[in-house]
Design an enzyme around this catalytic site. Structure first.
Site, PDB file in Angstrom:
ATOM      1  N   TYR A  93     -11.805   4.282  14.946  1.00  0.00           N
ATOM      2  CA  TYR A  93     -10.831   4.682  13.926  1.00  0.00           C
ATOM      3  C   TYR A  93     -10.649   6.195  13.945  1.00  0.00           C
ATOM      4  O   TYR A  93      -9.515   6.690  13.883  1.00  0.00           O
ATOM      5  CB  TYR A  93     -11.296   4.220  12.548  1.00  0.00           C
ATOM      6  CG  TYR A  93     -10.329   4.547  11.430  1.00  0.00           C
ATOM      7  CD1 TYR A  93      -9.093   3.922  11.354  1.00  0.00           C
ATOM      8  CD2 TYR A  93     -10.651   5.485  10.446  1.00  0.00           C
ATOM      9  CE1 TYR A  93      -8.197   4.221  10.333  1.00  0.00           C
ATOM     10  CE2 TYR A  93      -9.765   5.787   9.417  1.00  0.00           C
ATOM     11  CZ  TYR A  93      -8.542   5.151   9.365  1.00  0.00           C
ATOM     12  OH  TYR A  93      -7.658   5.455   8.351  1.00  0.00           O
TER      13      TYR A  93
ATOM     14  N   SER B  47      -5.700  10.525   8.564  1.00  0.00           N
ATOM     15  CA  SER B  47      -6.754  10.161   7.620  1.00  0.00           C
ATOM     16  C   SER B  47      -7.861  11.199   7.681  1.00  0.00           C
ATOM     17  O   SER B  47      -8.060  11.864   8.710  1.00  0.00           O
ATOM     18  CB  SER B  47      -7.329   8.783   7.973  1.00  0.00           C
ATOM     19  OG  SER B  47      -8.569   8.545   7.332  1.00  0.00           O
TER      20      SER B  47
ATOM     21  N   GLY C 290       0.782  -1.226   0.000  1.00  0.00           N
ATOM     22  CA  GLY C 290       0.000   0.000   0.000  1.00  0.00           C
ATOM     23  C   GLY C 290       0.811   1.272   0.000  1.00  0.00           C
ATOM     24  O   GLY C 290       1.833   1.399  -0.688  1.00  0.00           O
TER      25      GLY C 290
ATOM     26  N   GLY D 188       2.712   2.550   2.308  1.00  0.00           N
ATOM     27  CA  GLY D 188       4.077   2.406   2.823  1.00  0.00           C
ATOM     28  C   GLY D 188       5.034   1.899   1.777  1.00  0.00           C
ATOM     29  O   GLY D 188       6.173   2.374   1.668  1.00  0.00           O
TER      30      GLY D 188
END
Length: 298
Positions: free
Chosen positions: A171, A145, A20, A22
């Site tokens: 989250y 995010s 992904g 990273g």
């Protein structure tokens, strides 16, 4: 990617570097000359990722370090290894994360989303920071995010979601904590004058993070993905700008510039009003030190 300056001589530690965002971050930095350390939970996947980068970038300096952010013992062991192998660290990119997982606990009894996304990175940063502080231009980049805006707060009365569990709110709390950590760390670093703390978010990037979405949400996500989602490589651009742009200042936050920050080129963005609350930032820092047993040299 073409705007990234040469990174020769720099050491970049990237959590979650095997896939992904990273992986794309690691590949871009290696492509521009950095020595890259993939700090990953699964060594096999990390070695596969290192091989893929080496195939793309001949002569790339890529190594793999075992790191399980859901275990403070693993975080401490990884920090010991990294400190031994790398007397200087130029970039620490806190990228790894989990999203919308079922209610689970870490090895230390923390909520999985809060423990991995925030507390694991908090501890790792504190344990490595003295190897960044003497390095001119060093940075701690933490990936947050857009989810930090959604049903998000720091629920100090039930941080680990022991009484109730809402995967979306959990989250949101973890990603809000990433930003509050960045802003409080930057205030502490400002007196040192060299290392800075910066945050970034990828917008709506196509990665493995969506695997824990509820069934209906997965269907909806798949339907709109061709219209709204961007590639992992594009999602990594805000992180790369935060890590390499010479004009970046500590305490800034970078994200995509189009479609309500869901996609596009990286630009300076603003986080939620809640993320700038100084009293909450300081309380979160104090609680994080207590929970992890890690104090910072700033």
């Amino acid at each position: 990617m073409n705007d990234i300056p040469r990174q020769d001589g720099r050491v970049a530690v990237i959590t979650g570097g095997s896939s992904g965002l990273g992986f794309e971050t690691a590949r871009a930095l290696a492509d521009h000359g950095a020595a890259v350390v993939l700090a990953v939970r699964d060594i096999g996947k990390g070695e596969q990722a290192a091989s893929r980068i080496a195939a793309h970038v001949p002569g790339a300096n890529v190594t793999v370090q075992n790191l399980d952010l859901s275990s403070l013992a693993s975080v401490r062991a990884a920090a010991t290894d990294l400190r031994s192998a790398h007397p200087r660290i130029d970039l620490l990119i806190n990228n790894a994360g989990v999203m919308y997982t079922p209610h689970q606990k870490t090895a230390d009894g923390f909520d999985l989303q809060f423990g991995v996304n925030h507390l694991g990175h908090f501890a790792l940063t504190g344990l490595l920071l003295d190897h960044l502080l003497p390095v001119p231009g060093s940075r701690v980049v933490t990936v947050s995010s857009y989810g930090h805006r959604i049903r998000a707060d720091i629920y100090f009365d039930d941080l680990q979601w022991d009484r109730t569990y809402d995967r979306v709110a959990a989250y949101g709390q973890a990603k809000l904590a990433n930003l509050m950590f960045t802003y409080e760390l930057q205030r502490r670093l400002a007196e040192r004058g060299s290392t800075v703390a910066v945050a970034a978010h990828p917008g709506n990037a196509s990665t493995e993070l969506t695997q824990n979405l509820p069934a209906l949400a997965r269907v909806a996500s798949a339907a709109v993905k061709p219209l709204l989602a961007q590639s992992a490589a594009d999602g990594a651009l805000p992180t790369l700008r935060a890590a390499t742009d010479a004009s970046v200042l500590g305490g800034q936050y970078y994200g995509p510039d189009r479609m309500r920050e869901t996609r596009g080129h990286p630009q300076l963005v603003t986080s939620s009003a809640a993320s700038y609350d100084l009293a909450t930032q300081r309380r979160l820092w104090s609680v994080s030190e207590e929970l992890t047993g890690v104090t910072f040299p700033v």
